[in-house]
Motif scaffolding. Structure first.
Motif, PDB file in Angstrom:
ATOM      1  N   ASN A  66       0.810  -1.222   0.000  1.00 52.03           N
ATOM      2  CA  ASN A  66       0.000   0.000   0.000  1.00 52.03           C
ATOM      3  C   ASN A  66       0.844   1.274   0.000  1.00 52.03           C
ATOM      4  O   ASN A  66       0.311   2.357   0.188  1.00 52.03           O
ATOM      5  CB  ASN A  66      -0.991   0.003   1.176  1.00 52.03           C
ATOM      6  CG  ASN A  66      -0.289  -0.157   2.510  1.00 52.03           C
ATOM      7  OD1 ASN A  66       0.898   0.104   2.639  1.00 52.03           O
ATOM      8  ND2 ASN A  66      -1.028  -0.605   3.505  1.00 52.03           N
ATOM      9  N   ASP A  67       2.169   1.151  -0.196  1.00 53.70           N
ATOM     10  CA  ASP A  67       3.057   2.315  -0.289  1.00 53.70           C
ATOM     11  C   ASP A  67       4.112   2.025  -1.363  1.00 53.70           C
ATOM     12  O   ASP A  67       5.263   1.716  -1.045  1.00 53.70           O
ATOM     13  CB  ASP A  67       3.706   2.610   1.068  1.00 53.70           C
ATOM     14  CG  ASP A  67       4.625   3.831   1.031  1.00 53.70           C
ATOM     15  OD1 ASP A  67       4.658   4.554   0.001  1.00 53.70           O
ATOM     16  OD2 ASP A  67       5.338   4.052   2.032  1.00 53.70           O
ATOM     17  N   GLY A  70       7.379   4.122  -1.277  1.00 54.86           N
ATOM     18  CA  GLY A  70       8.164   3.766  -0.099  1.00 54.86           C
ATOM     19  C   GLY A  70       8.821   2.405  -0.228  1.00 54.86           C
ATOM     20  O   GLY A  70       9.993   2.228   0.129  1.00 54.86           O
TER      21      GLY A  70
END
Length: 121
Positions: A66-67, A70
Motif C-alpha cells: 500500500n506504499d 516507499g
C-alpha cells in the motif's frame, strides 16, 4: 492462485547485445538476497521476458502493498540489490532521458501504460 494487488507494472529496457548470455546466466541464478528484498517490498509474480530482434527486456510484476514509492525506495536501499544493479545496469541501455542507473533520480526502466486488461474468470 489469484493475488490481491493494487498495481500492475510493466517496464522495458534495452539489453546490450554483447551482454545477452551473461544477463540470462545471472538471472538463472538470481541472488537470494535480491529476491528477499523484492518479497519484502510486496513484489509478486515478477517476470522478465526477452525480445531478441530489438534486444528488449520486458518486465512485469504485481505490487501487493500500500506504499509503492516507499517500498521501491526500500529496495533501492538494500545493499545486495545495489550490488546486483551494479552488475545488471552495465548490461542495459535505458529509454528514460537522463537516467543514470537503477535507484537514481529518474527511473532506469521505462514504465509502460496499460491499454487493455482481461482478467477472465
Amino acid at each position: 492462485m489469484s493475488l490481491p494487488h493494487t498495481k500492475r507494472v510493466c517496464q522495458i529496457i534495452k539489453l546490450k547485445p554483447e551482454a545477452e548470455a551473461e544477463y540470462k546466466a545471472l538471472h538463472a541464478n538470481a541472488w537470494p538476497g535480491v529476491l528477499a528484498a523484492l518479497a519484502r517490498a510486496h513484489i509478486a509474480d515478477y517476470s522478465i521476458h526477452f525480445f531478441p530482434p530489438l534486444h528488449l527486456l520486458v518486465a512485469t510484476f504485481k505490487y501487493t502493498g500500500n506504499d509503492f514509492d516507499g517500498d521501491m525506495k526500500k529496495i533501492g536501499e538494500d545493499e545486495e540489490t545495489r550490488r546486483w544493479w551494479a552488475l545488471t545496469d552495465k548490461m542495459q541501455e535505458s529509454f528514460v532521458d537522463g537516467a543514470t542507473g537503477s535507484g537514481g533520480e529518474k527511473p532506469w526502466w521505462l514504465g509502460l501504460e496499460e491499454v487493455f486488461r482481461f482478467e477472465g474468470s
